[in-house]
Scaffold this active site. Structure first.
Site, short mmCIF file in Angstrom:
data_model
loop_
_atom_site.label_atom_id
_atom_site.label_comp_id
_atom_site.label_asym_id
_atom_site.label_seq_id
_atom_site.Cartn_x
_atom_site.Cartn_y
_atom_site.Cartn_z
CB SER A 50 1.19 8.51 3.50
OG SER A 50 1.77 9.80 3.56
CG ASP A 82 -0.91 3.24 4.45
OD1 ASP A 82 -1.22 2.05 4.24
OD2 ASP A 82 -1.75 4.16 4.55
CG HIS A 83 -1.98 2.53 0.33
ND1 HIS A 83 -2.66 1.60 -0.41
CD2 HIS A 83 -2.76 2.82 1.40
CE1 HIS A 83 -3.81 1.34 0.16
NE2 HIS A 83 -3.90 2.06 1.28
CD GLU A 134 -5.08 -1.95 -1.89
OE1 GLU A 134 -4.43 -1.30 -1.06
OE2 GLU A 134 -5.89 -1.44 -2.69
N GLY A 181 -10.71 8.14 2.75
CA GLY A 181 -11.25 9.50 2.79
C GLY A 181 -12.62 9.53 3.45
CB THR A 211 -11.64 8.17 8.55
OG1 THR A 211 -10.29 8.12 8.97
CG2 THR A 211 -12.30 9.47 9.03
CB THR A 233 -9.58 10.74 6.63
OG1 THR A 233 -9.14 10.18 5.38
CG2 THR A 233 -10.32 12.03 6.35
P1 13P Z 1 -8.97 6.65 5.98
O1 13P Z 1 -8.23 7.84 5.47
O2 13P Z 1 -10.32 6.52 5.37
O3 13P Z 1 -8.98 6.59 7.45
O4 13P Z 1 -8.19 5.35 5.45
C1 13P Z 1 -6.92 5.09 5.95
C2 13P Z 1 -6.24 4.01 5.20
O5 13P Z 1 -6.83 3.03 4.82
C3 13P Z 1 -4.81 4.19 4.98
O6 13P Z 1 -4.27 3.18 4.19
#
Ligand code: 13P
Length: 290
Positions: A50, A82-83, A134, A181, A211, A233
């Site tokens: 992240s 990520d993001h 996205e 989450g 998750t 998560t």
């Molecule tokens: P979770 O935290 O729900 O596993 O999602 C992870 C996610 O999509 C990270 O970009």
């Protein structure tokens, strides 16, 4: 093996209808657990960071431990940001050696999302770095991105086709009803929309919010075109529970390396389960064994 980008691992996964697990790591120990799980199963894997984790440790520290772990590994490993909304951080990761990045401009108006996504593809492609983009708004909290239930919306198929054909990403994350989450209640996955978007864009789809999804949901999403599954998560819970549980059971011990080992085992066990379920292992006779 040196780190590689997501291109060939995702196209192979999409063609053979399995998914590569993408796990958000937190530190060296959690990274080691992801790599060990992938090696045990002889499966490719994506290590995700992240933006917050990158800022916490710094790009060069993460790259140091990533290079060391990848060098002694025999499975393909991609390092993916990520993001990320910050073009400066994306640029820094590309320059430091990340092999893949995600630009998340999904909260912007469509044309701005398109322009930013294209800009990142143009920045990344000459360096052989893959790009995920996205569309739509995925409910929940991921890093510093908070999307409330009333603001969540699914990706529009027409916009998805336009965005992907113009931005030309390597991986596409449309909002299809999953959540970042912990799920509150049963997730409502828009399978029809996922199927339509996967068919019409022909780009490997990333399933966010892994998750808490049931095995059936994973299996169905993968059969419809999800070639990358994001799990974050679950690792956060295992990271803390592994530590705390061990200490509660041995509360006079104070041997930090044993606690770190317990944390590693808890992380690795959950990751092995997920990679196995996603199907790219030797036992499934796909992935690296074909
Ligand atoms: P979770 O935290 O729900 O596993 O999602 C992870 C996610 O999509 C990270 O970009």
């Amino acid at each position: 093996m040196p780190l590689e980008n997501m291109k060939s691992m995702l196209s192979k996964a999409a063609a053979e209808r399995y998914a590569v697990g993408a796990f958000n790591i937190l530190d060296y120990n959690s990274t080691k657990a992801v790599v060990a799980a992938a090696e045990e199963l002889n499966a490719p894997v994506i290590i995700q960071t992240s933006a917050k984790t990158v800022i916490f440790w710094g790009t060069s520290a993460i790259m140091c431990w990533m290079k060391e772990l990848a060098a002694s590994s025999k499975v393909p490993i991609a390092l993916h940001l990520d993001h990320c909304k910050d073009l400066g951080l994306i640029k820094e990761c590309i320059e430091t050696g990340w092999t893949s990045v995600m630009i998340d401009a999904s909260s912007k108006p469509f044309e701005e999302n398109l322009a930013l996504s294209r800009q990142v593809v143009d920045m990344a492609r000459p360096k052989d770095v893959t790009v995920e983009i996205e569309l739509g708004a995925i409910v929940g909290v991921e890093d510093d991105i908070h999307v409330k239930e009333q603001d969540a919306h699914l990706a529009d198929p027409e916009q998805a086709v336009k965005l992907c054909s113009r931005a030309e990403p390597d991986c596409f994350a449309p909002a299809i009803g999953t959540a970042h989450g912990v799920y509150k209640g049963e997730p409502k996955i828009a399978y029809d929309r996922l199927e339509e978007i996967a068919k019409r864009t022909s780009i490997p789809i990333a399933l966010h919010g892994g998750t808490g999804l049931s095995d059936d949901v994973f299996t169905k999403c993968i059969s419809l075109g999800c070639a990358k599954v994001n799990i974050s998560t679950q690792l956060k819970y295992a990271f803390i529970d592994g530590f705390v549980t061990y200490h509660n059971q041995h509360n006079t011990e104070y041997n930090p390396l044993k606690v770190i080992d317990a944390q590693f085992d808890q992380l690795k066990g959950g990751i092995v389960e997920k990679i196995t379920l996603f199907g790219g292992t030797c036992n499934s006779h796909r992935g690296l064994c074909t």
